[in-house]
Design an enzyme around this catalytic site. Structure first.
Site, PDB file in Angstrom:
ATOM      1  N   ALA C 514      -9.753  61.377  41.812  1.00 52.12           N
ATOM      2  CA  ALA C 514      -9.570  60.142  42.681  1.00 52.12           C
ATOM      3  C   ALA C 514     -10.881  59.325  42.558  1.00 52.12           C
ATOM      4  O   ALA C 514     -10.725  58.072  42.465  1.00 52.12           O
ATOM      5  CB  ALA C 514      -9.308  60.702  44.028  1.00 52.12           C
ATOM      6  N   ARG C 616     -16.191  58.734  51.336  1.00 49.06           N
ATOM      7  CA  ARG C 616     -14.960  58.221  51.825  1.00 49.06           C
ATOM      8  C   ARG C 616     -13.815  58.832  51.598  1.00 49.06           C
ATOM      9  O   ARG C 616     -13.477  59.149  50.710  1.00 49.06           O
ATOM     10  CB  ARG C 616     -14.884  56.534  51.271  1.00 49.06           C
ATOM     11  CG  ARG C 616     -13.609  55.727  51.629  1.00 49.06           C
ATOM     12  CD  ARG C 616     -13.480  54.592  51.052  1.00 49.06           C
ATOM     13  NE  ARG C 616     -13.914  53.422  51.797  1.00 49.06           N
ATOM     14  CZ  ARG C 616     -14.839  52.653  51.586  1.00 49.06           C
ATOM     15  NH1 ARG C 616     -15.775  52.829  50.650  1.00 49.06           N
ATOM     16  NH2 ARG C 616     -15.341  51.825  52.341  1.00 49.06           N
ATOM     17  N   LEU C 618      -9.844  58.722  51.223  1.00 50.08           N
ATOM     18  CA  LEU C 618      -9.239  57.695  50.778  1.00 50.08           C
ATOM     19  C   LEU C 618      -7.809  57.884  51.452  1.00 50.08           C
ATOM     20  O   LEU C 618      -7.281  56.609  51.849  1.00 50.08           O
ATOM     21  CB  LEU C 618      -9.154  57.775  49.270  1.00 50.08           C
ATOM     22  CG  LEU C 618     -10.444  57.570  48.297  1.00 50.08           C
ATOM     23  CD1 LEU C 618     -10.122  58.161  47.025  1.00 50.08           C
ATOM     24  CD2 LEU C 618     -10.997  56.321  48.608  1.00 50.08           C
ATOM     25  N   GLN C 626      -5.366  68.862  50.518  1.00 56.64           N
ATOM     26  CA  GLN C 626      -6.082  69.353  49.604  1.00 56.64           C
ATOM     27  C   GLN C 626      -7.130  70.423  50.126  1.00 56.64           C
ATOM     28  O   GLN C 626      -7.045  71.390  49.607  1.00 56.64           O
ATOM     29  CB  GLN C 626      -7.012  68.403  48.999  1.00 56.64           C
ATOM     30  CG  GLN C 626      -6.264  67.695  47.980  1.00 56.64           C
ATOM     31  CD  GLN C 626      -6.254  68.309  46.632  1.00 56.64           C
ATOM     32  OE1 GLN C 626      -5.569  69.405  46.406  1.00 56.64           O
ATOM     33  NE2 GLN C 626      -6.738  67.773  45.383  1.00 56.64           N
ATOM     34  N   GLY C 690     -15.298  64.142  45.589  1.00 57.36           N
ATOM     35  CA  GLY C 690     -14.221  65.251  45.518  1.00 57.36           C
ATOM     36  C   GLY C 690     -13.852  65.970  46.465  1.00 57.36           C
ATOM     37  O   GLY C 690     -14.817  66.308  47.482  1.00 57.36           O
ATOM     38  N   GLU C 693     -11.867  71.022  45.365  1.00 59.97           N
ATOM     39  CA  GLU C 693     -12.413  72.353  45.349  1.00 59.97           C
ATOM     40  C   GLU C 693     -13.594  72.447  46.645  1.00 59.97           C
ATOM     41  O   GLU C 693     -13.894  73.533  46.502  1.00 59.97           O
ATOM     42  CB  GLU C 693     -13.405  72.213  44.012  1.00 59.97           C
ATOM     43  CG  GLU C 693     -12.308  72.241  42.912  1.00 59.97           C
ATOM     44  CD  GLU C 693     -12.770  72.061  41.390  1.00 59.97           C
ATOM     45  OE1 GLU C 693     -12.514  72.719  40.580  1.00 59.97           O
ATOM     46  OE2 GLU C 693     -13.361  70.813  41.367  1.00 59.97           O
TER      47      GLU C 693
END
Lengths: 171, 328, 731
Positions: C514, C616, C618, C626, C690, C693
């Site tokens: 992303a 940030r 999104l 996630q 990210g 994970e």
């Protein structure tokens, strides 16, 4: 060898001639181009292949197509289209009841039938009482949907979506 | 999956006659058979579809018991009002098994006859005395976490994975069978199954063509019904250990203790000795330990399933505690 | 036109000036309607019905040579068209970002289950039957299959043995220390969609529909494996049914399908069976870890030691980078790391969700919990006391970090103050209740990526990139970024993914998707804004775009009126000096409450909270999902997941979903996720980090720490199955 089978799929009568070994799942996916129903394990261990046969949810991977003569099958394509989604399908979109989407058709077919099982008063492994009206708690939803694996782990969204679709407005 | 011929039968006479042919197998729900056929663990030449036989009902018997047609699905049986009220342990056991989708298709007869989940039985690249007599047993020295601690032999340590059969065992179920000559006979569930011994490929006393028509439950006894299943995740998993109990108390003593066990043996396990030791006595921790001693006196673990021995003791004792407290 | 930017330094938060309010929202996925109605097509579902079907044959020895396959017998079987034993067939998949072919050659068997040939037939049933009954002869060789076998060759790369200060001395001198071994088993990504490919050739050009995460690399890997020019290969993966690392590198199905399709002159479909997914795609290596921690009387760490032994096939360069997060998470002057790789003939080991942290953090966070208990310090306090000001090994600053806030916010929200300091103090009926905490940390990367954005003359926009959406939400997030910058509503934006005819994205992996492709879209849209501003004869810095209207100074125009012909810009982001100038990572804290059955030792997670700061956010919904995913992977790692290798031949015994237990719906309570807002000017232009994970890092340790709090039983060998717990509980 080929076996002729007459069955109805999403309301459409079909006369199919397939190898006796063809599963209902593979009949749908590779002979009738109804690829909405998914193959996750082919051995009844994940539920991604769930469809409705005569209104009842089953794993289509463990069912031979030739044994469904006279049956009515409903797949996810028969529950709604992108332009005209069922209440449950809309709820899944709204409440993020999926991520990669691969288990989703199975979840939705399973949930559709599951709500009918609840309405019919079928108890589950977490029901305190074996008879009487079923209180659709999150635990009941989760247990009744445990035959549908989700590795992206959209379980919280799945439970929310089903509860919303079953009851109405979200809390 | 090997090619096969497929036929549908509409009478038990046709079914038993077809089923008696070499290489023939009955198919009802198919949830176990199709699974095994895909891996060629089972490879019938001829599939006899018995779903159109009139074996789908649940009716009361003349002596107050229940006759369950062999084609009644696990879901239908679990949701039946009579079962819920009078044979609760059976409903609980059914609901603890498999998933909603599988229960909707699996039948009473098929559930009784389901094969072991042993990973080496399931893998045709592995030696397996049950699949291929004389080839060896990889499980004894391998991953045997889910396998048996009772009733095993040097040749085979498979477990019977059914929950339903365990409850039926505790209820004293009888299986009604029709043979290819049209003769109907009744077999106590306990006598249906064969322990592996030196012939692990022989799992039941049924002959080719024998068709299970019904399971007959005796008149229900009042008492506390418990099915406790211990497994590695909260749902959709086979039992490591399970206990079915129907217990009745009279004047602070155990009047009746019907107990059956799953996850421990190649068949649902019941021990008259254990029950005799309990009946007539007041519940106590010492009594429950004694019952466990009797149950497990011949128990043998194979490494990865050693834990089942103490786990069975703990689970049995907990069930007995709960049942006797509830029954008072 | 190309809008190129290399992250050599901090980037202003341009998005903060935007007014569309499209970003950050929990916008439902734009691919949702297709997915819920079964209209999204995955790899095996594409085709016109002319495909032949291929099924792999499986090696049934651990090491050796295939000397003979009874191909005549196979060809005699009904429907069989070909038996492919081409030397280009892959032994195992490529590692993530390999960008070239992995080891090839189906005749040299290196592990039980290796694909050794592909049988192709008219139908699936015919191919499956043939593969099942094929007769194969081997020249078998003895093989070491167990990492603990004294005969196993051990590699200890010098660069991975690190010693700072003197840990041995620190351990000796410290008033409190712990020294324990922890183990984690082999694990499997278990994506719901099995690996699948449909290959077809037009002349010398190959089109491959596959289930893959990183087309930008996969296409090169496929071309290299086949020995052809990548320009002759088009890969398509618009919908991928989960990856979790298993689909990072090109896998046997794609190469076999391509070779078979070329040989037969017709399309070929290859779908791995579930057991084949277990046996032939990457496993996460089992680990044996030794954790040493020592601290002063106030609980300030004076030493950290993290040793790991992992395993892989001989010659594979990948090894599970167990101690990744340990290097930067806590302060402690004396530090020692060891890393050993046992060479064994087992299924190849590679990346699975959060390689390194997923297993290293289990041990580290358990060790911190053990140290806290031994020292009589609250586990959260212990962590707070040891947060370093700067990277403890290279002294770099952190680009952004709200680690402490995550711990403190989470403690408050979870009701941590109600936790008993001593274990075994809380019981409800048959259930022992406990709470545990663990830190979350995951390095944050930026990867090179391109995306093409076209602003059409009807003020609709199209985004095109070969980037994938594997459930991560790429479709929606990219649309949101474009919507924010261009002042459009989402239904005016079309996102096209997963086609190597489009500009190369970063691939879905390393949680960088992303951020990387999003930045490429950002750059493209930024240039489109400049174009629009130029049309209005002004400066983009004064341009406001909202709901299809452009306002600049006292000019106000509808975009659809202003744009008279389509404008296309390709955004191109590249990592640069910013990567090394500071240390990049996301942080968080996991909280878990468990109930452990006093009779059987069965454990249920009653509730879980994850508090994360990941730059940030999104899309709040997809980001939350996630994190749910990561937390649930943590439940699986803690309680149920274990691939068991047979000690005789190393084969994966529980190679199916019946006996490899991923969490089911009932295993998962409602999960609480909180994001602490953060911006990271060093990370990338959109200031995101990210998430995919970060959510798994440490999650399982919170659960096993909770088990200790509930029962006083410390399980150091994952998963914490009941047989590891009940023997330590009272009768």
């Amino acid at each position: 060898m080929t076996q002729i089978t007459n069955l109805k799929i999403n309301g459409v009568s079909q006369r199919v001639g397939v190898d006796e070994r063809t599963s209902l799942l593979d009949l749908l996916r590779h002979h009738l181009n109804l690829t909405g129903t998914k193959k996750g394990c082919d051995h009844g261990q994940c539920g991604a292949c769930t469809v409705l046969v005569n209104g009842v949810r089953i794993n289509s991977c463990l069912s031979l197509a030739c044994m469904h003569d006279g049956d009515e099958v409903v797949t996810v394509e028969g529950l709604g289209t992108p332009e005209n989604m069922s209440r449950l399908q809309k709820a899944f979109v709204q409440h993020d009841g999926f991520q990669c989407g691969y288990c989703t058709a199975g979840q939705i077919c399973s949930a559709t039938a599951m709500l009918e099982e609840v309405a019919a008063g079928w108890p589950s492994n977490v029901s305190a009482c074996l008879s009487g009206k079923v209180e659709l708690s999150d635990e009941e939803i989760a247990e009744r949907m445990s035959g549908n694996l989700c590795r992206c782990s959209a379980y919280p969204g799945i439970v929310r979506a089903i509860r919303f679709a079953a009851e109405g407005d979200t809390p | 999956m090997k090619p096969f011929t497929y036929e549908r039968v509409t009478s038990s006479a046709d079914a038993t006659h077809a089923g008696a042919q070499t290489g023939a197998a009955f198919i009802a729900g198919g949830t176990n058979l199709v699974d095994l056929m895909k891996l060629e663990v089972m490879a019938p030449d001829r599939l006899v579809d018995i779903n159109r036989l009139d074996l789908q009902s649940i009716v009361a018997t003349d002596d107050g018991g229940l006759r369950i047609g062999a084609l009644v699905t696990n879901s239908a049986l679990a949701a039946d009002a009579t079962v819920a009220e009078h044979y609760e342990v059976l409903a609980r056991a059914l609901l603890a098994g498999a998933s909603g989708q599988l229960r909707n298709k699996a039948t009473t007869g098929g559930n009784l006859l389901q094969r072991t989940r042993c990973a080496y039985f399931y893998d045709t690249a592995m030696p397996c005395n049950k699949r291929e007599p004389g080839s060896g047993c990889q499980a004894r020295d391998g991953l045997n976490r889910i396998l048996a601690i009772l009733g095993t032999s040097a040749q085979c340590i498979a477990t019977h994975p059914s929950d339903m059969a365990v409850a039926m065992m505790a209820l004293g179920a009888v299986v009604e069978v029709e043979d290819k000559g049209g003769t109907i006979r009744r077999i106590k569930l306990d006598d249906l199954y064969c322990l592996p011994g030196s012939t692990p490929h022989i799992e039941t006393v049924l002959d080719a063509g024998d068709l299970i028509c019904a399971v007959i439950l005796p008149a229900p006894s009042k008492g506390v019904h418990i099915y406790r299943k211990v497994r590695d995740r909260s749902s959709y998993a086979f039992a490591l250990v399970s206990v079915a109990a129907v217990m009745r108390m009279e004047e602070s003593r155990i009047a009746q203790a019907a107990l059956a066990f799953g996850g421990l043996a190649p068949k649902p396990w019941r021990s008259a000795q254990v029950e005799a030791a309990l009946e007539g006595n007041a519940p106590s921790d010492a009594l429950f330990d004694h019952a466990a001693d009797l149950l497990l006196s011949d128990a043998q673990g194979f490494g990865a399933n050693d834990f089942k021995i103490p786990l069975t003791r703990r689970t049995l004792k907990a069930v007995l505690r709960t049942a006797t407290e509830a029954a008072q | 036109m190309t809008a190129h930017h290399k992250m050599d330094g901090k980037h202003r938060d341009v998005l903060a000036d935007m007014v569309q309010d499209a970003l950050g929202r929990g916008t439902p996925r734009i691919d949702g309607p297709l997915k819920v109605s079964g209209q999204a097509k995955y790899a095996a579902e594409v085709g016109d019905g002319t495909e032949a079907v291929g099924v792999f044959l499986r090696a049934t020895v651990s090491k050796g040579r295939v000397t003979e396959i009874d191909t005549a017998g196979l060809h005699a079987m009904h429907g069989v068209l070909a038996v492919i034993t081409d030397p280009r067939l892959l032994r195992n998949p490529a590692q993530g970002t390999a960008d070239k072919a992995p080891v090839q050659g189906p005749s040299d068997v290196a592990y039980f289950g290796q694909p050794i040939a592909l049988v192709v037939a008219e139908t699936f049933e015919q191919a499956r039957h043939a593969a099942q009954t094929a007769t194969v002869q081997y020249e078998e060789q003895t093989a070491v299959t167990d990492p603990r076998d004294p005969e196993a060759a051990i590699d200890s790369p010098e660069a991975k043995q690190i010693n700072i200060g003197d840990l041995d001395a620190a351990m000796q001198d410290a008033p409190v220390s712990i020294d324990f071994e922890y183990t984690t088993p082999s694990q499997n990504s278990a994506a719901m969609e099995p690996h699948a490919s449909v290959a077809s050739w037009q002349g010398d050009e190959l089109t491959l529909q596959g289930s893959y995460q990183m087309l930008n690399y996969n296409r090169n890997e496929l071309a290299d494996a086949l020995g052809i020019d990548p320009a002759k290969v088009r890969m398509l993966a618009p919908y991928v049914g989960g990856g979790f690392g298993s689909k990072l590198g090109i896998a046997p199905d794609a190469v076999a399908a391509a070779i078979a399709a070329q040989e037969l002159g017709r399309p070929v479909r290859v779908v791995m069976t579930r057991p084949q997914v277990f046996e032939t795609t990457m496993r996460r290596s089992a680990t044996v870890q030794r954790l040493r921690l020592c601290a002063d009387a106030q609980g300030k760490l004076t030493g950290i030691g993290h040793d790991a032994t992992v395993s892989n096939l001989p010659g594979e360069s990948f090894s599970e980078p167990v101690a990744l997060a340990t290097h930067f998470l806590y302060a402690g002057k004396n530090r020692a790391f060891a890393h050993h790789i046992a060479r064994v003939h087992r299924t190849c080991a590679g990346s699975m969700r959060a390689p390194g942290e997923a297993v290293g953090m289990l041990a580290l966070e358990n060790a911190m919990d053990e140290l806290a208990h031994k020292a009589g310090i609250d586990p959260i306090q212990l962590r707070l006391r040891n947060i370093p000001d700067r990277h403890p090994e290279n002294d770099k600053e952190f680009s952004s970090r709200r680690f402490a806030d995550c711990l403190i916010t989470g403690a408050e929200r979870f009701g941590w103050s109600e936790r008993h300091l001593d274990p075994g103090m809380r019981r409800e009926g048959e259930w022992l209740i406990g709470m545990g905490v663990a830190s979350a940390a995951r390095g944050n990367d930026l990867s090179e990526a391109k995306a093409r954005v076209t602003l059409h003359d009807n003020a609709r926009a199209t985004i095109e990139t070969d980037m994938t959406d594997i459930g991560t939400g790429t479709y929606t997030i990219l649309a949101q970024i474009a919507a924010e910058l261009l002042g459009l509503s989402l239904d005016q934006i079309t996102v096209k993914l997963g086609d190597t005819d489009f500009p190369s994205g970063s691939g879905s992996g390393g949680s960088w998707g992303a951020s990387s492709v999003g930045s490429a879209v950002f750059l493209a849209c930024q240039d489109l804004r400049k174009e629009i501003a130029a049309l209005m004869k002004g400066d983009a810095s004064e341009l406001k775009l909202k709901d299809g209207t452009a306002t600049l100074g006292n000019m106000r125009r509808d975009l659809s009126d202003m744009i008279t012909r389509a404008i296309t810009v390709t955004g191109h982001i590249e990592p640069g000096k910013a990567s090394d100038a500071v240390h990049h990572a996301g942080f968080g804290a996991h909280f878990a409450e468990v109930a452990v059955n006093a009779v059987t030792g069965e454990t249920r997670v009653r509730r879980m909270l994850g508090v994360f700061s990941a730059g940030r956010i999104l899309n709040s919904q997809t980001a939350r999902s996630q994190c749910h995913g990561g937390m649930i992977f943590g439940i699986g790692a803690a309680l149920t997941e274990e691939m068991v290798h047979d000690h005789r031949d190393g084969h994966i015994v529980n190679h199916n979903l019946a006996e490899y237990h991923i969490p089911v719906n009932l295993d998962v309570p409602d999960l609480d996720v909180v994001f602490l807002e953060e911006r990271d000017a060093w990370a990338n232009p959109i200031q995101s980090k990210g998430v995919g994970e970060l959510g798994i890092s440490g999650a399982g340790a919170a659960i096993t720490n909770a088990i200790f709090n509930a029962t006083g039983v410390r399980v150091r060998d994952y998963p914490a199955t009941l047989n590891k717990i009940f023997p330590h509980l009272p009768d």
